[in-house]
Design a protein around this motif. Sequence first.
Motif, mmCIF file in Angstrom:
data_model
loop_
_atom_site.group_PDB
_atom_site.id
_atom_site.type_symbol
_atom_site.label_atom_id
_atom_site.label_comp_id
_atom_site.label_asym_id
_atom_site.label_seq_id
_atom_site.Cartn_x
_atom_site.Cartn_y
_atom_site.Cartn_z
ATOM 1 N N ILE A 21 0.849 -1.184 0.000
ATOM 2 C CA ILE A 21 0.000 0.000 0.000
ATOM 3 C C ILE A 21 0.888 1.240 0.000
ATOM 4 O O ILE A 21 1.861 1.308 0.748
ATOM 5 N N SER A 22 0.520 2.229 -0.821
ATOM 6 C CA SER A 22 1.272 3.479 -0.844
ATOM 7 C C SER A 22 0.896 4.327 0.362
ATOM 8 O O SER A 22 -0.093 4.059 1.047
ATOM 9 N N ARG A 23 1.684 5.373 0.602
ATOM 10 C CA ARG A 23 1.369 6.282 1.717
ATOM 11 C C ARG A 23 0.029 6.962 1.520
ATOM 12 O O ARG A 23 -0.618 7.370 2.471
ATOM 13 N N TYR A 51 8.676 0.732 3.904
ATOM 14 C CA TYR A 51 9.925 0.978 3.176
ATOM 15 C C TYR A 51 9.642 2.114 2.212
ATOM 16 O O TYR A 51 8.809 1.970 1.317
ATOM 17 N N ALA A 52 10.318 3.234 2.420
ATOM 18 C CA ALA A 52 10.134 4.433 1.586
ATOM 19 C C ALA A 52 8.653 4.805 1.553
ATOM 20 O O ALA A 52 8.067 5.055 2.593
ATOM 21 N N SER A 53 8.035 4.785 0.369
ATOM 22 C CA SER A 53 6.639 5.218 0.268
ATOM 23 C C SER A 53 5.657 4.055 0.231
ATOM 24 O O SER A 53 4.493 4.241 -0.093
ATOM 25 N N LEU A 54 6.116 2.843 0.559
ATOM 26 C CA LEU A 54 5.237 1.675 0.503
ATOM 27 C C LEU A 54 5.148 0.977 1.852
ATOM 28 O O LEU A 54 6.140 0.859 2.567
ATOM 29 N N ILE A 73 9.096 -10.143 5.061
ATOM 30 C CA ILE A 73 8.861 -8.861 4.390
ATOM 31 C C ILE A 73 10.193 -8.254 3.966
ATOM 32 O O ILE A 73 10.358 -7.809 2.829
ATOM 33 N N HIS A 74 11.145 -8.245 4.890
ATOM 34 C CA HIS A 74 12.463 -7.681 4.581
ATOM 35 C C HIS A 74 13.134 -8.467 3.442
ATOM 36 O O HIS A 74 13.746 -7.874 2.545
#
Length: 150
Positions: A21-23, A51-54, A73-74
Amino acid sequence: MLVAVNVLSTCMFQIQFVLLISRQGKVRLTKWYSPYTQKERSKVILVYKRYASLYFCMCIDQDDNELEVLEIIHHFVEILDRYFGSVCELDLIFNFHKAYYVLDEILIAGELQESSKKTVARLIAAQDSLVETAKEQASSISNIIAQATK
């Protein structure tokens, strides 16, 4: 790193679904491994890491180990980073089929299938090679048909 691989290779649980999902709240990738009713939804928990924008989210049973899922996930993000070269939201939008292929190499039916990044990278490279070969063959067939119909 050897410890992480050992942890990943001994997972004995099933992930119910995966969401990216995006921010802004837009779903960029979904993979459902099992259907369940509204009552059953209250029995599962959502593990996520940004992670960043997700946001990478995975749903598991309450009794399952959240740290193992965070490690998966990582692991998924590291493989996406290697494949796309610092993965971003646009990579998932324009190459969603490749992101699904990576996920399918890691998880099958909600269970960890492959914990080796090298193996996943090799399989993805082989798939990309097959796709390129198919595109070249389709292009040459199209050229032959075009020449024949002139």
